[in-house]
Motif scaffolding. Sequence first.
Motif, PDB file in Angstrom:
ATOM      1  N   MET A   1      -4.445  39.166  -4.939  1.00 52.22           N
ATOM      2  CA  MET A   1      -3.741  37.935  -4.597  1.00 52.22           C
ATOM      3  C   MET A   1      -4.718  36.757  -4.536  1.00 52.22           C
ATOM      4  N   PRO A   2      -4.319  35.607  -5.093  1.00 50.75           N
ATOM      5  CA  PRO A   2      -5.185  34.420  -4.987  1.00 50.75           C
ATOM      6  C   PRO A   2      -5.358  34.014  -3.532  1.00 50.75           C
ATOM      7  N   LEU A   3      -6.493  33.420  -3.222  1.00 46.60           N
ATOM      8  CA  LEU A   3      -6.765  32.969  -1.860  1.00 46.60           C
ATOM      9  C   LEU A   3      -5.889  31.777  -1.501  1.00 46.60           C
ATOM     10  N   PHE A   4      -5.730  30.839  -2.449  1.00 44.71           N
ATOM     11  CA  PHE A   4      -4.957  29.626  -2.199  1.00 44.71           C
ATOM     12  C   PHE A   4      -3.480  29.870  -2.478  1.00 44.71           C
ATOM     13  N   GLY A   5      -2.635  29.378  -1.581  1.00 41.79           N
ATOM     14  CA  GLY A   5      -1.198  29.437  -1.789  1.00 41.79           C
ATOM     15  C   GLY A   5      -0.662  28.073  -2.178  1.00 41.79           C
ATOM     16  N   THR A   6       0.629  27.837  -1.880  1.00 41.77           N
ATOM     17  CA  THR A   6       1.260  26.561  -2.224  1.00 41.77           C
ATOM     18  C   THR A   6       0.589  25.389  -1.535  1.00 41.77           C
ATOM     19  N   ASP A   7       0.105  25.620  -0.310  1.00 37.89           N
ATOM     20  CA  ASP A   7      -0.486  24.523   0.459  1.00 37.89           C
ATOM     21  C   ASP A   7      -1.772  24.979   1.124  1.00 37.89           C
ATOM     22  N   GLY A   8      -2.795  25.208   0.311  1.00 38.83           N
ATOM     23  CA  GLY A   8      -4.093  25.609   0.835  1.00 38.83           C
ATOM     24  C   GLY A   8      -4.187  27.081   1.142  1.00 38.83           C
ATOM     25  N   VAL A   9      -5.126  27.419   2.023  1.00 39.79           N
ATOM     26  CA  VAL A   9      -5.358  28.797   2.460  1.00 39.79           C
ATOM     27  C   VAL A   9      -4.690  28.967   3.809  1.00 39.79           C
ATOM     28  N   ARG A  10      -3.922  30.036   3.971  1.00 43.76           N
ATOM     29  CA  ARG A  10      -3.206  30.211   5.231  1.00 43.76           C
ATOM     30  C   ARG A  10      -3.125  31.689   5.580  1.00 43.76           C
ATOM     31  N   GLY A  11      -3.180  31.999   6.877  1.00 41.24           N
ATOM     32  CA  GLY A  11      -3.065  33.385   7.313  1.00 41.24           C
ATOM     33  C   GLY A  11      -3.275  33.513   8.807  1.00 41.24           C
ATOM     34  N   LEU A  12      -3.229  34.733   9.304  1.00 42.33           N
ATOM     35  CA  LEU A  12      -3.444  35.005  10.715  1.00 42.33           C
ATOM     36  C   LEU A  12      -4.882  34.663  11.083  1.00 42.33           C
ATOM     37  N   ALA A  13      -5.064  33.787  12.054  1.00 47.91           N
ATOM     38  CA  ALA A  13      -6.413  33.405  12.475  1.00 47.91           C
ATOM     39  C   ALA A  13      -7.118  34.595  13.102  1.00 47.91           C
ATOM     40  N   ASN A  14      -8.335  34.827  12.654  1.00 50.35           N
ATOM     41  CA  ASN A  14      -9.147  35.972  13.055  1.00 50.35           C
ATOM     42  C   ASN A  14      -8.588  37.284  12.523  1.00 50.35           C
ATOM     43  N   GLY A  15      -7.572  37.185  11.663  1.00 52.04           N
ATOM     44  CA  GLY A  15      -7.125  38.317  10.866  1.00 52.04           C
ATOM     45  C   GLY A  15      -7.773  38.110   9.506  1.00 52.04           C
ATOM     46  N   PRO A  16      -6.958  37.810   8.485  1.00 53.41           N
ATOM     47  CA  PRO A  16      -7.578  37.471   7.195  1.00 53.41           C
ATOM     48  C   PRO A  16      -8.387  36.178   7.248  1.00 53.41           C
ATOM     49  N   LEU A  17      -7.937  35.222   8.079  1.00 52.83           N
ATOM     50  CA  LEU A  17      -8.604  33.922   8.127  1.00 52.83           C
ATOM     51  C   LEU A  17      -9.647  33.923   9.245  1.00 52.83           C
ATOM     52  N   THR A  18     -10.860  34.312   8.905  1.00 47.20           N
ATOM     53  CA  THR A  18     -11.947  34.440   9.871  1.00 47.20           C
ATOM     54  C   THR A  18     -12.864  33.225   9.830  1.00 47.20           C
TER      55      THR A  18
END
Length: 452
Positions: A1-18
């Motif tokens: 899966m690409p890192l960037f979605g429709t509006d930047g990078v988004r995800g669970l903080a301290n999950g995928p988004l560290t």
Amino acid sequence: MPLFGTDGVRGLANGPLTADLALTLAQATAVVLGQGRTAEARRAQGRRLTAVVARDPRISGQFLAAAVSAGLASSGVDVLDADVLPTPALAFLVADRGADFGVMVSASHNPAADNGIKIFSRGGVKLPDIVEQRIEAAMSAPKLQPTGGDVGRISRFADAEDRYVIHLLASLDQRLDGLTVVLDCANGAASGVSPETFRDAGANVIVVGADPDGLNINDGVGSTHLDALARAVLEHGADVGIAHDGDADRCLAVDAEGRAIDGDQIMAILAASMKRRGLLAHDTLVATVMSNLGLHRAMAAHGIHVEQTAVGDRYVLERMKEGGFSLGGEQSGHVIMSAHATTGDGLLTGLNLVAEMARQRTSLAELARIMTVYPQVLVNVTDVDRARVKEDAGVADAVAAASAELGDTGRVLLRPSGTEALVRVMVEAADEHTARAHADALAGVVRERLAL
């Protein structure tokens, strides 16, 4: 899966988004956006690049923004830390200060546990797909590692909010005196700046959802939860309610009777007003494929052409720039007024919507009669392979059959979400029963054909 979605990078903080990902992403951004003539000219003059960094009030934003700033400074970029501000404020400040780029730490309307990173290039413009792909590729490449006096500095952007308020007020040619406005700030980034700006514009302001504690952003308030705003409008006998989302790039509204006014209706009101005042470039509005059929018919009745784009305000902006258009946006409340902003701005939109009420000396309900909203049913189908939705023949046949049955009285749209693991099934029809029946049937086909 690409890192960037429709509006930047988004995800669970301290999950995928560290913090590590945020730092590495910032370093890669410095590499990619540090290229080009302007950047080379700065270096030739012995000057470092400059970036503005801001965040919404989520508690995770503190460590993520710190990681972003660290990644930039370690790459030789000077950081102007604007702290908590709306996303459109960050975009404006990048242009206003002549910064090379900006980074916004926010997950917009998502729950508090999530967070995200949005990157704006010089001029305060969201990045095209190709540049995001280059940044993602650069995350695994060598980083800039200046030493000694060549590392970047991090300083407080002390007058960031004041600059943004002055900019917003300058967009108005009509004061809001005599109107009572309820503002729902979603316990988000606009909690301080939005009430201040509306009061400065002359409105009597009542505020809800403006007590952020880092965990209550979008929690039962804001543009995705209009019930609290509607109750407050009725309780106070207000003229209008304005709702932002967590990073305030959206605006939805509630009329004096507590009825919701969505982004399509807001765009219709603003488009007709701008055309009447000679401000609607090429008599054209830019909207996405999700906009209501009623918007298209209302604009046709007013001699306004509607250009369609993919979902996402950056795609709207790209088409606006290509065609030299002055107004565009999304049903969700992202509205771009290109004379004043480079991205969706919920405060700018709300101010200009209320200004139109004052200009015409009429109610929002009366203004909203410009368009008839066709029943629109949206079903989110989870646990399916969203990558195959445009390729599956069975899904395509079901969509074609539904579209043929609806004819010119409705339409069907299936699309994979750009920010969540699901497929969105949207059906419009002359009545809600018909729209619901087709949406449920198509959702069933998607579940059966694309199940993981």
